[in-house]
Design a protein around this motif. Structure first.
Motif, PDB file in Angstrom:
ATOM      1  N   PRO A  15       0.809  -1.218   0.000  1.00  0.00           N
ATOM      2  CA  PRO A  15       0.000   0.000   0.000  1.00  0.00           C
ATOM      3  C   PRO A  15       0.842   1.267   0.000  1.00  0.00           C
ATOM      4  CG  PRO A  15      -0.795  -1.565   1.641  1.00  0.00           C
ATOM      5  CD  PRO A  15       0.530  -2.074   1.167  1.00  0.00           C
ATOM      6  N   GLY A  16       0.305   2.303  -0.640  1.00  0.00           N
ATOM      7  CA  GLY A  16       0.897   3.629  -0.597  1.00  0.00           C
ATOM      8  C   GLY A  16       0.041   4.538   0.270  1.00  0.00           C
ATOM      9  N   VAL A  17       0.355   5.826   0.263  1.00  0.00           N
ATOM     10  CA  VAL A  17      -0.356   6.768   1.115  1.00  0.00           C
ATOM     11  C   VAL A  17      -1.846   6.829   0.778  1.00  0.00           C
ATOM     12  CG1 VAL A  17       0.183   8.726  -0.399  1.00  0.00           C
ATOM     13  CG2 VAL A  17      -0.338   9.134   2.009  1.00  0.00           C
ATOM     14  N   MET A  18      -2.203   6.638  -0.505  1.00  0.00           N
ATOM     15  CA  MET A  18      -3.602   6.693  -0.909  1.00  0.00           C
ATOM     16  C   MET A  18      -4.254   5.309  -0.952  1.00  0.00           C
ATOM     17  SD  MET A  18      -4.112   9.873  -1.211  1.00  0.00           S
ATOM     18  CE  MET A  18      -3.149  11.370  -1.382  1.00  0.00           C
ATOM     19  N   THR A  19      -3.485   4.263  -1.158  1.00  0.00           N
ATOM     20  CA  THR A  19      -4.044   2.921  -1.366  1.00  0.00           C
ATOM     21  C   THR A  19      -4.003   2.037  -0.126  1.00  0.00           C
ATOM     22  OG1 THR A  19      -1.897   2.217  -2.264  1.00  0.00           O
ATOM     23  CG2 THR A  19      -3.573   2.925  -3.843  1.00  0.00           C
ATOM     24  N   ASP A  20      -3.628   2.592   1.003  1.00  0.00           N
ATOM     25  CA  ASP A  20      -3.648   1.834   2.262  1.00  0.00           C
ATOM     26  C   ASP A  20      -5.101   1.720   2.741  1.00  0.00           C
ATOM     27  OD1 ASP A  20      -3.406   0.800   4.815  1.00  0.00           O
ATOM     28  OD2 ASP A  20      -1.646   2.016   5.305  1.00  0.00           O
ATOM     29  N   PRO A  21      -5.631   0.501   2.882  1.00  0.00           N
ATOM     30  CA  PRO A  21      -7.034   0.354   3.309  1.00  0.00           C
ATOM     31  C   PRO A  21      -7.264   0.680   4.771  1.00  0.00           C
ATOM     32  CG  PRO A  21      -6.008  -1.790   3.078  1.00  0.00           C
ATOM     33  CD  PRO A  21      -5.012  -0.788   2.563  1.00  0.00           C
ATOM     34  N   GLY A  22      -6.201   0.831   5.537  1.00  0.00           N
ATOM     35  CA  GLY A  22      -6.323   1.260   6.923  1.00  0.00           C
ATOM     36  C   GLY A  22      -7.066   0.269   7.805  1.00  0.00           C
ATOM     37  N   ARG A  73       0.503  14.461 -12.711  1.00  0.00           N
ATOM     38  CA  ARG A  73      -0.320  13.539 -11.909  1.00  0.00           C
ATOM     39  C   ARG A  73       0.128  12.092 -12.115  1.00  0.00           C
ATOM     40  NH1 ARG A  73      -4.103  17.169 -14.218  1.00  0.00           N
ATOM     41  NH2 ARG A  73      -4.749  18.725 -12.669  1.00  0.00           N
ATOM     42  N   ASP A  74       0.468  11.733 -13.356  1.00  0.00           N
ATOM     43  CA  ASP A  74       0.915  10.370 -13.623  1.00  0.00           C
ATOM     44  C   ASP A  74       2.255  10.090 -12.945  1.00  0.00           C
ATOM     45  OD1 ASP A  74       0.541   7.809 -15.105  1.00  0.00           O
ATOM     46  OD2 ASP A  74       2.374   8.445 -16.130  1.00  0.00           O
ATOM     47  N   ALA A  75       3.150  11.064 -12.977  1.00  0.00           N
ATOM     48  CA  ALA A  75       4.437  10.893 -12.311  1.00  0.00           C
ATOM     49  C   ALA A  75       4.244  10.687 -10.813  1.00  0.00           C
ATOM     50  CB  ALA A  75       5.335  12.093 -12.576  1.00  0.00           C
ATOM     51  N   ALA A  76       3.318  11.457 -10.213  1.00  0.00           N
ATOM     52  CA  ALA A  76       3.035  11.281  -8.787  1.00  0.00           C
ATOM     53  C   ALA A  76       2.458   9.898  -8.519  1.00  0.00           C
ATOM     54  CB  ALA A  76       2.072  12.371  -8.312  1.00  0.00           C
ATOM     55  N   ALA A  77       1.572   9.435  -9.404  1.00  0.00           N
ATOM     56  CA  ALA A  77       0.980   8.099  -9.237  1.00  0.00           C
ATOM     57  C   ALA A  77       2.052   7.021  -9.303  1.00  0.00           C
ATOM     58  CB  ALA A  77      -0.096   7.864 -10.293  1.00  0.00           C
ATOM     59  N   LEU A  78       3.026   7.185 -10.181  1.00  0.00           N
ATOM     60  CA  LEU A  78       4.118   6.214 -10.263  1.00  0.00           C
ATOM     61  C   LEU A  78       4.987   6.244  -9.011  1.00  0.00           C
ATOM     62  CD1 LEU A  78       5.216   6.520 -14.005  1.00  0.00           C
ATOM     63  CD2 LEU A  78       3.860   4.701 -12.934  1.00  0.00           C
ATOM     64  N   ASN A  89       3.538   6.462  -6.178  1.00  0.00           N
ATOM     65  CA  ASN A  89       2.583   5.950  -5.186  1.00  0.00           C
ATOM     66  C   ASN A  89       1.837   7.044  -4.428  1.00  0.00           C
ATOM     67  OD1 ASN A  89       2.478   3.135  -5.462  1.00  0.00           O
ATOM     68  ND2 ASN A  89       4.436   2.893  -4.408  1.00  0.00           N
ATOM     69  N   VAL A  90       1.612   8.182  -5.092  1.00  0.00           N
ATOM     70  CA  VAL A  90       0.765   9.233  -4.527  1.00  0.00           C
ATOM     71  C   VAL A  90      -0.253   9.602  -5.614  1.00  0.00           C
ATOM     72  CG1 VAL A  90       0.658  11.427  -3.308  1.00  0.00           C
ATOM     73  CG2 VAL A  90       2.756  10.073  -3.225  1.00  0.00           C
ATOM     74  N   GLU A  91      -1.400   8.925  -5.585  1.00  0.00           N
ATOM     75  CA  GLU A  91      -2.395   9.068  -6.643  1.00  0.00           C
ATOM     76  C   GLU A  91      -3.375  10.194  -6.283  1.00  0.00           C
ATOM     77  OE1 GLU A  91      -1.073   4.802  -6.024  1.00  0.00           O
ATOM     78  OE2 GLU A  91      -1.963   6.360  -4.760  1.00  0.00           O
ATOM     79  N   MET A  92      -3.235  11.337  -6.945  1.00  0.00           N
ATOM     80  CA  MET A  92      -4.001  12.520  -6.595  1.00  0.00           C
ATOM     81  C   MET A  92      -5.312  12.599  -7.377  1.00  0.00           C
ATOM     82  SD  MET A  92      -2.104  13.652  -4.263  1.00  0.00           S
ATOM     83  CE  MET A  92      -2.854  15.250  -3.963  1.00  0.00           C
ATOM     84  N   LEU A  93      -6.182  13.523  -6.964  1.00  0.00           N
ATOM     85  CA  LEU A  93      -7.441  13.716  -7.673  1.00  0.00           C
ATOM     86  C   LEU A  93      -7.185  14.333  -9.047  1.00  0.00           C
ATOM     87  CD1 LEU A  93      -9.644  15.181  -4.781  1.00  0.00           C
ATOM     88  CD2 LEU A  93      -9.567  12.814  -5.596  1.00  0.00           C
ATOM     89  N   PRO A  94      -8.075  14.101 -10.002  1.00  0.00           N
ATOM     90  CA  PRO A  94      -7.870  14.636 -11.353  1.00  0.00           C
ATOM     91  C   PRO A  94      -7.818  16.152 -11.421  1.00  0.00           C
ATOM     92  CG  PRO A  94      -9.510  12.883 -11.373  1.00  0.00           C
ATOM     93  CD  PRO A  94      -9.237  13.192  -9.933  1.00  0.00           C
ATOM     94  N   TRP A  95      -8.315  16.839 -10.395  1.00  0.00           N
ATOM     95  CA  TRP A  95      -8.322  18.308 -10.385  1.00  0.00           C
ATOM     96  C   TRP A  95      -7.397  18.878  -9.325  1.00  0.00           C
ATOM     97  CZ3 TRP A  95     -12.750  15.243 -10.332  1.00  0.00           C
ATOM     98  CH2 TRP A  95     -13.165  14.824  -9.047  1.00  0.00           C
ATOM     99  N   ASP A  96      -6.554  18.048  -8.719  1.00  0.00           N
ATOM    100  CA  ASP A  96      -5.528  18.548  -7.813  1.00  0.00           C
ATOM    101  C   ASP A  96      -4.409  19.190  -8.631  1.00  0.00           C
ATOM    102  OD1 ASP A  96      -6.646  17.862  -5.362  1.00  0.00           O
ATOM    103  OD2 ASP A  96      -5.727  15.870  -5.332  1.00  0.00           O
TER     104      ASP A  96
END
Length: 273
Positions: A7-14, A207-212, A214-221
């Motif tokens: 998991p990453g910061v956004m994909t951790d199910p907690g 945004r794609d670079a951030a996702a790679l 492991n920080v997947e941001m909103l499309p309007w961030d």
């Protein structure tokens, strides 16, 4: 590869990670689970429901842990039991993608989110879109977890949604190179009625670079080197290097996600971490 299996910061199910135990481990099965839990904010009519503005506020949830909390609050049954459309969490393509990535990683499959443009929405545009990318043991494959039978029929999808060709879904950096080489028109990249052009491609590259990373941001961030709306980039050479994978994205403030970003829809700064 191992960075895309945990998991990453956004994909951790907690705290709700136990809810993921026993879910399907195959890609098609993951797609069915995700499609039974989520509904796209603009496609309610397609599924016979009218979505309220209050329901649509959940499109701003960045973390999967918060998405799962919302899903369970709507319907507490096991996650492999499909909800009726009116009981699904409202999200967008990015939400479908990060939940699919979370489930694939939980199943031991290397997976990551990709930001780019889909050619399959029927308007001639390369539409702003997110998909998952997973490694099948031999190569990386693109997977659109949003396309179920209903949406697939609506857009007349005639391709394998678990193995999408790279000219059918165009990763943002590939779109940049195609346009810079004169093979494509940047005015075809964006969203019909919303905007299009170089600024949109450049923003999705960040945004794609951030996702790679492991920080997947909103499309309007918005942050860093992203050009302002309807403005061309200030540094073309930087984006050429970014498209070629020659930027240290984890340490370059033009790409690295800061503690706060600008939510362009809400028109305010919001904390990320």
């Amino acid at each position: 590869m191992t960075d895309y299996m945990r998991p990453g910061v956004m994909t951790d199910p907690g705290e709700l990670s136990g809810r993921l135990d026993g879910l399907p481990a195959d890609v098609a099965g993951v797609g069915r689970v995700v499609q039974g839990l989520l509904i796209h904010e603009f496609l309610g009519d397609l599924y016979g429901v009218t979505l309220t503005d209050a329901q649509k506020e959940t499109v701003h949830l960045r973390k999967v842990s918060d998405m799962l909390a919302g899903i369970v609050a709507l319907d507490g049954r096991p996650l492999d039991q499909a909800r009726t459309p009116d009981r699904r969490l409202v999200t967008n393509c990015r939400g479908f993608t990060v939940l699919a990535v979370t489930l694939l990683r939980r199943a031991g499959v290397a997976a990551r989110a990709r930001c780019g443009f889909g050619t399959y929405f029927g308007d001639g545009m390369r539409g702003d879109h997110w998909v998952a990318e997973f490694h099948d043991g031999q190569r990386w494959r693109l997977f659109d977890a949003q396309i179920d039978s209903v949406f697939g029929d609506a857009i007349k999808a005639d391709f394998d949604v678990t193995d999408i060709a790279r000219d059918v879904f165009i990763v943002a950096g590939d779109g940049w190179r195609r346009c810079r080489d004169g093979q494509d028109d940047p005015q075809r990249y964006g969203l019909t009625g919303v905007g299009q052009g170089w600024w949109w491609i450049a923003g999705n590259m960040v945004r794609d670079a951030a996702a790679l990373d492991n920080v997947e941001m909103l499309p309007w961030d918005c942050w860093g080197a992203m050009p302002e709306r309807d403005r061309e980039p200030d540094d073309w050479e930087f984006f050429d290097r970014l498209a070629a994978g020659r930027v240290d994205t984890a340490n370059d403030d033009r790409v690295r996600v800061p503690d706060k970003v600008w939510n362009a829809l809400r028109e305010r700064d919001e904390a990320v971490r």
